[in-house]
Write a protein that holds these residues in place. Structure first.
Motif, mmCIF file in Angstrom:
data_model
loop_
_atom_site.group_PDB
_atom_site.id
_atom_site.type_symbol
_atom_site.label_atom_id
_atom_site.label_comp_id
_atom_site.label_asym_id
_atom_site.label_seq_id
_atom_site.Cartn_x
_atom_site.Cartn_y
_atom_site.Cartn_z
ATOM 1 N N TYR A 221 0.839 -1.097 -0.028
ATOM 2 C CA TYR A 221 0.020 -0.079 0.126
ATOM 3 C C TYR A 221 0.676 1.128 -0.088
ATOM 4 N N PRO A 222 0.357 2.319 -0.627
ATOM 5 C CA PRO A 222 0.977 3.601 -0.889
ATOM 6 C C PRO A 222 1.000 4.340 0.499
ATOM 7 N N VAL A 223 2.341 4.344 1.121
ATOM 8 C CA VAL A 223 2.413 5.157 2.301
ATOM 9 C C VAL A 223 3.324 6.226 2.278
ATOM 10 N N SER A 224 3.090 7.667 2.773
ATOM 11 C CA SER A 224 3.944 8.544 2.311
ATOM 12 C C SER A 224 4.638 9.181 3.777
ATOM 13 N N VAL A 225 5.884 9.644 3.422
ATOM 14 C CA VAL A 225 6.662 10.347 4.689
ATOM 15 C C VAL A 225 5.951 11.545 5.287
ATOM 16 N N SER A 226 5.200 12.074 4.571
ATOM 17 C CA SER A 226 4.461 13.324 5.149
ATOM 18 C C SER A 226 3.174 12.692 5.970
ATOM 19 N N ALA A 227 2.287 11.675 5.372
ATOM 20 C CA ALA A 227 1.402 11.366 6.291
ATOM 21 C C ALA A 227 1.918 10.449 7.656
ATOM 22 N N ALA A 228 3.236 9.994 7.600
ATOM 23 C CA ALA A 228 3.719 9.381 8.762
ATOM 24 C C ALA A 228 4.140 10.550 9.777
ATOM 25 N N LEU A 229 4.697 11.581 9.277
ATOM 26 C CA LEU A 229 4.918 12.638 10.279
ATOM 27 C C LEU A 229 3.764 13.363 10.769
ATOM 28 N N TRP A 231 0.860 12.048 11.216
ATOM 29 C CA TRP A 231 0.290 11.079 12.360
ATOM 30 C C TRP A 231 1.056 11.108 13.524
ATOM 31 N N ALA A 232 2.470 10.987 13.511
ATOM 32 C CA ALA A 232 3.385 10.933 14.604
ATOM 33 C C ALA A 232 3.025 12.468 15.375
ATOM 34 N N ARG A 233 3.210 13.534 14.803
ATOM 35 C CA ARG A 233 3.002 14.644 15.402
ATOM 36 C C ARG A 233 1.900 14.894 16.080
ATOM 37 N N GLY A 234 0.824 14.410 15.409
ATOM 38 C CA GLY A 234 -0.640 14.619 15.999
ATOM 39 C C GLY A 234 -1.065 13.854 16.871
ATOM 40 N N ASN A 235 -0.046 12.846 17.364
ATOM 41 C CA ASN A 235 -0.424 11.630 18.266
ATOM 42 C C ASN A 235 -0.012 12.092 19.827
ATOM 43 N N VAL A 240 8.009 12.795 19.417
ATOM 44 C CA VAL A 240 8.997 12.324 18.304
ATOM 45 C C VAL A 240 10.494 12.502 18.676
ATOM 46 N N VAL A 241 11.119 11.491 18.939
ATOM 47 C CA VAL A 241 12.514 11.444 19.126
ATOM 48 C C VAL A 241 13.215 11.521 18.150
ATOM 49 N N ALA A 242 13.013 10.985 16.902
ATOM 50 C CA ALA A 242 13.847 10.806 15.761
ATOM 51 C C ALA A 242 12.898 10.662 14.549
ATOM 52 N N ALA A 243 12.949 11.339 13.532
ATOM 53 C CA ALA A 243 12.394 11.069 12.202
ATOM 54 C C ALA A 243 13.685 11.205 11.203
ATOM 55 N N VAL A 244 14.121 10.002 10.820
ATOM 56 C CA VAL A 244 15.345 10.123 9.998
ATOM 57 C C VAL A 244 15.209 9.115 8.766
ATOM 58 N N VAL A 272 11.249 7.247 15.763
ATOM 59 C CA VAL A 272 11.384 6.808 17.030
ATOM 60 C C VAL A 272 10.470 7.569 17.817
ATOM 61 N N LEU A 273 9.641 6.931 18.551
ATOM 62 C CA LEU A 273 8.631 7.745 19.367
ATOM 63 C C LEU A 273 8.919 7.285 20.947
ATOM 64 N N ARG A 274 8.647 8.208 21.676
ATOM 65 C CA ARG A 274 8.855 7.867 23.110
ATOM 66 C C ARG A 274 7.282 8.090 23.584
#
Length: 278
Positions: A221-229, A231-235, A240-244, A272-274
């Motif tokens: 399935y098509p997953v994007s970097v922008s969608a991941a960021l 989701w993480a920043r909105g959770n 967010v410890v790292a996004a690299v 990497v999420l705490r």
């Protein structure tokens, strides 16, 4: 296809009866770069990309190298010795074995029994279960780990949310995936996935006489970097410890901050999420 119905084990706590949580590691957070045992150098990048070419012909070598590198990378963020870890999408179990060798207590889950038994009986601490409904209690593990599985589930952010749920407050989520617009986003159908996933799959079948293992819309399935960021920043339950870029040198980390370019050049995103929430 991964689905909630695939879970075959009751919800459980992977820790022993005593409090088995790993001691909180006081070391400072890092941005995915150098640390003892792991250095995100250009030489490492070349070794990893060279190994990709051997994935089909020598999977033991490829996944063994990836597992060693990933465990070293994870150890820059938290102490592994004594940690309770769940490996989501464990497959043949290379990452789980490497984590155990580093002193962790690791349980692997995968929805595909054929994948788990491809090389013989699965490891004792392995479950057939869905990444969309992890069979673990809330807040029961020190680290929830997943390598290159997110793009293979139909509801990636549900899987990511499940990983956050089962992680204890103060614990880590280590989540990496191959983004769709990266050069390897179509997996074996790359780079023709840039012309469309279905078209790339049909081309692959015409050329090889068999359908791709990773079929667009069924197991890819098509997953994007922008969608991941986003989701993480909105959770609200994680920081967010790292996004690299997982495989690239440390100096390339800034790519993730550039919209558009990051979708192609990141290749593989590591989050990497705490866990901060309940």
């Amino acid at each position: 296809m991964d689905s909630p119905a695939a879970a075959s084990a009751p919800e459980q706590d992977p820790r022993p009866e005593q409090d088995g949580r790993a001691e909180q590691d006081p070391r400072p957070e890092r941005d995915g770069g150098a640390a003892p045992g792991h250095r995100a150098t250009f030489g490492r990048c070349l070794r990893l990309f060279s190994a990709f070419r051997r994935e089909g012909t020598d999977p033991e070598y490829f996944y063994g190298l990836m597992a060693q590198d990933t465990v070293a990378q994870l150890s820059t963020y938290t102490r592994l010795d004594g940690a309770t870890i769940v490996d989501v999408g464990t497959g043949l179990g290379q990452f789980a074995r490497a984590l155990e060798n580093a002193g962790a207590r690791c349980t692997g889950i995968d929805h595909d029994i054929k994948e788990l038994t491809a090389l013989g009986p699965p490891a004792p601490n392995t479950l057939v279960a869905s990444a969309l409904a992890l069979p673990y209690r809330t807040g029961s593990v020190d680290v929830c780990f997943s390598s290159n599985v997110l793009e293979h589930v139909p509801d990636p952010w549900r899987m990511a949310g499940e990983m956050v749920r089962v992680t204890r407050p103060g614990g880590l989520v280590f989540l990496s995936f191959t983004n769709w617009l990266s050069p390897w986003g179509g997996h074996e159908t790359s780079p023709w996935h840039y012309l469309g996933g279905d078209r790339a799959a049909r081309r692959y079948e015409r050329r090889t006489g068999r359908p791709p293992r990773n079929r667009f819309g069924e197991s890819l399935y098509p997953v994007s970097v922008s969608a991941a960021l986003a989701w993480a920043r909105g959770n609200g339950d994680v920081e967010v410890v790292a996004a690299v870029p997982r495989y690239l040198p440390r100096w390339a980390s800034g790519i993730v901050r550039v919209p558009g370019l990051r979708e192609i050049a990141t290749w593989n995103l590591l989050l990497v999420l705490r866990k901060t929430g309940p």
